[in-house]
Design an enzyme around this catalytic site. Structure first.
Site, mmCIF file in Angstrom:
data_model
loop_
_atom_site.group_PDB
_atom_site.id
_atom_site.type_symbol
_atom_site.label_atom_id
_atom_site.label_comp_id
_atom_site.label_asym_id
_atom_site.label_seq_id
_atom_site.Cartn_x
_atom_site.Cartn_y
_atom_site.Cartn_z
ATOM 1 N N CYS A 166 -5.673 53.749 -3.612
ATOM 2 C CA CYS A 166 -7.063 53.275 -3.557
ATOM 3 C C CYS A 166 -7.314 52.436 -2.300
ATOM 4 O O CYS A 166 -7.365 52.977 -1.205
ATOM 5 C CB CYS A 166 -7.421 52.540 -4.835
ATOM 6 S SG CYS A 166 -9.212 52.423 -5.095
ATOM 7 N N GLU A 174 -2.132 55.612 -11.999
ATOM 8 C CA GLU A 174 -1.707 54.785 -13.143
ATOM 9 C C GLU A 174 -2.662 54.933 -14.308
ATOM 10 O O GLU A 174 -2.315 54.638 -15.455
ATOM 11 C CB GLU A 174 -1.593 53.321 -12.732
ATOM 12 C CG GLU A 174 -2.880 52.534 -12.696
ATOM 13 C CD GLU A 174 -3.765 52.858 -11.502
ATOM 14 O OE1 GLU A 174 -4.896 52.345 -11.439
ATOM 15 O OE2 GLU A 174 -3.329 53.625 -10.625
ATOM 16 N N HIS A 185 -6.600 56.957 -8.965
ATOM 17 C CA HIS A 185 -5.696 56.040 -9.667
ATOM 18 C C HIS A 185 -4.710 56.802 -10.552
ATOM 19 O O HIS A 185 -5.028 57.162 -11.689
ATOM 20 C CB HIS A 185 -6.500 55.048 -10.508
ATOM 21 C CG HIS A 185 -7.138 53.976 -9.713
ATOM 22 N ND1 HIS A 185 -6.517 52.780 -9.423
ATOM 23 C CD2 HIS A 185 -8.342 53.921 -9.098
ATOM 24 C CE1 HIS A 185 -7.308 52.022 -8.676
ATOM 25 N NE2 HIS A 185 -8.425 52.701 -8.465
#
Length: 375
Positions: free
Chosen positions: A265, A350, A348
């Site tokens: 990001c 995660e 993202h």
């Protein structure tokens, strides 16, 4: 309690505060996730922004102790169609209104969130205020216009820790750095991670890959990092305009020439800038859990979690291969250097909250390190 949301272009939305009296301001954006509001609220990348949730009913499963991405609520304000005051879930420990009140964050409901989302799509993300203190449109719009624009705003340094820390037992633990050196506890690979507003799930997954992670403030210089004797550098997610982080960009420019480097990001944007590229602000950003991303090499499509308002200009990058693109607007979502061990993605992996399509990033990062280190 009657409340108003006023945008800098003069648009006015009436609703009710579900957090009592107050005033708040920031850039207003929308998130298309149908769930995961607690992760959204605690995501440091939303610092300085007021989030409108497009899903109409928010708060039904309350707030729990597990689904947090930082130590506090990060958003400047929360905008929903309907807030559930009496949640029902076995993990719930607190209602959404009580949670926001405890953290001093304004919440407004009864807003026509469909109309607000359409307005932002047509006219772009805007500065705005939420207020119970005034019902005068001219006053509220003037207050919105007085807020600093997101372009040129350094927010990452405001969220960066004061001292290095490690991730252990599900929480960050400060560590003492003596004479600028660090006694790494494990076999490695040893990774120094810059915290510009990192999500906790990034740290969870990096540690789960067996990496020794030392997290440092965004103010650390390349010389300070070298003295720590890492084997790799990682650049985290975070809020604000990446182009103003000149010190960190310069440190990244030096370090990525010496160490295998990865970024997520904001880290993706910083690497793009460090490699000579430029960034620009998206009209209304990418915020949600349902953004399709194509892996260029294989044509594989991943449904990704995203939260960013700035983007790397692919036309300004050299010696870089574009690895991922956004299927909604064609913007770059990932790149890798053709000659050096550098990889970065804009979305993202995660995925806090989900989906989990892109989790393989962490495995690929570890494999890149082991390959470069000859292990």
């Amino acid at each position: 309690m009657r409340a108003f949301l006023a945008l800098e272009d003069g648009a006015l939305f009436e609703g009710k505060s579900f957090t009592g009296e107050g005033f708040s301001g920031g850039e207003v954006i929308f998130n298309t996730g149908m769930t995961g509001y607690q992760e959204v609220l605690t995501d440091p990348s939303y610092f300085g922004q007021m989030v409108c949730m497009t899903y109409p009913h928010i708060g039904n499963y309350g707030v729990n102790l597990e689904d947090v991405e930082s130590s506090r609520v990060q958003v400047a304000g929360f905008i929903v169609k309907e807030c559930c005051k009496q949640p029902s879930n076995w993990r719930s420990r607190e209602s959404l209104p009580d949670y926001l009140v405890r953290h001093g964050v304004m919440g407004i409901e009864g807003v026509d969130t469909r109309a607000l989302t359409r307005h932002l799509r047509l006219h772009g993300a805007q500065r705005a205020v939420i207020s119970t203190e005034s019902d005068d449109p001219a006053t509220l719009v003037a207050q919105a216009k007085a807020l600093p624009p997101m372009e040129g705003l350094n927010l990452a340094d405001k969220l960066s820790p004061l001292q290095p820390y490690v991730w252990k037992d599900g929480r960050p633990h400060p560590v003492e750095i003596k004479d600028g050196t660090y006694d790494w506890p494990g076999p490695g690979p040893r990774v120094v991670a810059f915290d510009c507003g990192i999500k906790w799930n990034i740290l969870r997954l990096l540690v789960a890959e067996g990496l020794d992670i030392l997290v440092v403030p965004s103010s650390y210089t390349a010389a300070q990092v070298r003295k720590l004797a890492p084997e790799s550098v990682f650049l985290s997610s975070g809020p604000g305009d990446p182009a103003v982080l000149t010190g960190l960009i310069e440190a990244t420019r030096e370090l990525c020439q010496e160490y295998p480097t990865a970024g997520i990001c904001l880290g993706h944007q910083l690497l793009g800038l460090a490699l000579g590229g430029k960034t620009f602000k998206l009209k209304f950003g990418h915020h949600g859990l349902n953004h399709p991303v194509k892996e260029v090499a294989t044509g594989h499509i991943e449904i990704s979690s995203q939260n960013h308002g700035f983007c790397v200009d692919t036309n300004t990058l050299k010696d870089v291969e574009i690895t991922h693109v956004n299927l909604n607007d064609g913007t770059v979502e990932g790149f890798a250097h053709r000659k050096k061990p550098i990889m970065a993605i804009q979305f993202h992996p995660e995925a806090g909250p989900g989906p989990h399509d892109s989790r393989s990033f962490f495995k690929r990062y570890r494999q890149m390190l082991l390959r470069e280190l000859g292990r």
